[in-house]
Design a protein around this motif. Structure first.
Motif, PDB file in Angstrom:
ATOM      1  N   LEU A   1       0.855  -1.184   0.000  1.00 32.33           N
ATOM      2  CA  LEU A   1       0.000   0.000   0.000  1.00 32.33           C
ATOM      3  C   LEU A   1       0.894   1.238   0.000  1.00 32.33           C
ATOM      4  CD1 LEU A   1      -3.093   0.806   0.355  1.00 32.33           C
ATOM      5  CD2 LEU A   1      -2.466   1.209   2.739  1.00 32.33           C
ATOM      6  N   CYS A   2       0.914   1.919  -1.124  1.00 33.73           N
ATOM      7  CA  CYS A   2       1.744   3.117  -1.255  1.00 33.73           C
ATOM      8  C   CYS A   2       1.129   4.258  -0.455  1.00 33.73           C
ATOM      9  CB  CYS A   2       1.834   3.491  -2.732  1.00 33.73           C
ATOM     10  SG  CYS A   2       2.805   4.970  -3.058  1.00 33.73           S
ATOM     11  N   PRO A   3       1.934   4.952   0.364  1.00 29.08           N
ATOM     12  CA  PRO A   3       1.374   6.062   1.154  1.00 29.08           C
ATOM     13  C   PRO A   3       0.959   7.259   0.313  1.00 29.08           C
ATOM     14  CG  PRO A   3       3.729   5.834   1.558  1.00 29.08           C
ATOM     15  CD  PRO A   3       3.326   4.688   0.676  1.00 29.08           C
ATOM     16  N   HIS A   4       1.283   7.266  -0.970  1.00 29.85           N
ATOM     17  CA  HIS A   4       0.864   8.380  -1.817  1.00 29.85           C
ATOM     18  C   HIS A   4      -0.647   8.332  -2.039  1.00 29.85           C
ATOM     19  CE1 HIS A   4       0.597  10.319  -6.021  1.00 29.85           C
ATOM     20  NE2 HIS A   4       0.550  11.264  -5.113  1.00 29.85           N
ATOM     21  N   GLN A   5      -1.126   7.341  -2.788  1.00 30.08           N
ATOM     22  CA  GLN A   5      -2.566   7.239  -3.042  1.00 30.08           C
ATOM     23  C   GLN A   5      -3.046   5.801  -3.005  1.00 30.08           C
ATOM     24  OE1 GLN A   5      -3.651   9.385  -6.630  1.00 30.08           O
ATOM     25  NE2 GLN A   5      -3.140  11.346  -5.720  1.00 30.08           N
ATOM     26  N   GLY A   6      -2.304   4.948  -2.297  1.00 28.26           N
ATOM     27  CA  GLY A   6      -2.788   3.593  -2.064  1.00 28.26           C
ATOM     28  C   GLY A   6      -2.479   2.573  -3.137  1.00 28.26           C
TER      29      GLY A   6
ATOM     30  N   VAL B   1       9.563   0.800  -7.098  1.00 27.12           N
ATOM     31  CA  VAL B   1       8.884   1.883  -7.818  1.00 27.12           C
ATOM     32  C   VAL B   1       7.392   1.574  -7.869  1.00 27.12           C
ATOM     33  CG1 VAL B   1       8.788   3.225  -9.946  1.00 27.12           C
ATOM     34  CG2 VAL B   1      10.956   2.161  -9.232  1.00 27.12           C
ATOM     35  N   CYS B   2       6.606   2.405  -7.197  1.00 30.91           N
ATOM     36  CA  CYS B   2       5.154   2.170  -7.187  1.00 30.91           C
ATOM     37  C   CYS B   2       4.618   2.251  -8.617  1.00 30.91           C
ATOM     38  CB  CYS B   2       4.460   3.198  -6.296  1.00 30.91           C
ATOM     39  SG  CYS B   2       2.665   2.968  -6.254  1.00 30.91           S
ATOM     40  N   PRO B   3       3.821   1.272  -9.032  1.00 28.03           N
ATOM     41  CA  PRO B   3       3.361   1.224 -10.423  1.00 28.03           C
ATOM     42  C   PRO B   3       2.326   2.296 -10.777  1.00 28.03           C
ATOM     43  CG  PRO B   3       2.397  -0.585  -9.185  1.00 28.03           C
ATOM     44  CD  PRO B   3       3.384   0.098  -8.266  1.00 28.03           C
ATOM     45  N   TRP B   4       1.764   2.974  -9.779  1.00 29.39           N
ATOM     46  CA  TRP B   4       0.714   3.948 -10.123  1.00 29.39           C
ATOM     47  C   TRP B   4       1.287   5.286 -10.577  1.00 29.39           C
ATOM     48  CZ3 TRP B   4      -4.122   3.619  -6.438  1.00 29.39           C
ATOM     49  CH2 TRP B   4      -4.790   2.414  -6.688  1.00 29.39           C
ATOM     50  N   HIS B   5       2.184   5.878  -9.808  1.00 31.96           N
ATOM     51  CA  HIS B   5       2.695   7.212 -10.166  1.00 31.96           C
ATOM     52  C   HIS B   5       4.205   7.297 -10.056  1.00 31.96           C
ATOM     53  CE1 HIS B   5      -1.367   7.679  -8.257  1.00 31.96           C
ATOM     54  NE2 HIS B   5      -1.609   8.209  -9.448  1.00 31.96           N
ATOM     55  N   GLY B   6       4.865   6.200  -9.783  1.00 30.50           N
ATOM     56  CA  GLY B   6       6.328   6.178  -9.826  1.00 30.50           C
ATOM     57  C   GLY B   6       7.058   6.628  -8.583  1.00 30.50           C
TER      58      GLY B   6
END
Ligand code: FES
Length: 121
Positions: free
Chosen positions: A42-47, A82-87
């Protein structure tokens, strides 16, 4: 705290990630250079599902004599998730964002014993 069996060591090859659910959380276990790292997926940016992103080395500048920029290279000793949603990029070994240490993946303890990988949640 609960301990969860993830899989057998032989089932998680170098460089692979295993996603599992435990205690209502989705967690990724990453095998890197003989060590295992567990983070909430779970990325702390936007999940976003951060653990499912690419793992790439840090890019560093190569500076020569007199401060002359010679180019860039990969630092294989500093791998990033590297988070796949926004990098957004996180240090693989700590889970901290590469530019903002206040932003972190939630980390869990990992233990290996008797051929198995276990995570403490
Ligand atoms: S949700 Fe991970 S970078 Fe945006």
């Amino acid at each position: 705290m609960a301990e969860h069996f993830v899989c057998n060591i032989s089932e998680l090859a170098e460089g692979d990630v295993r996603i599992f659910e435990g205690e209502g959380l989705e967690i990724g276990v990453i095998h890197h250079r003989g060590s295992y790292y567990a983070y909430q997926n779970l990325c702390p940016h936007q999940g976003g599902p951060a653990c499912e992103g690419l793992r790439l080395p840090q890019v560093v500048d190569v500076i020569g004599d007199g401060g002359v920029f010679l180019g860039q290279k990969f630092d294989e000793d500093d791998m990033h998730i590297v988070c796949p949603w926004h990098g957004y990029e996180y240090h693989l070994t700590t889970g901290s964002h590469v530019c903002n240490a206040a932003l972190k993946l939630r980390k869990f303890g990992v233990e290996t014993r008797q051929g198995g990988i276990y995570v403490q949640i």
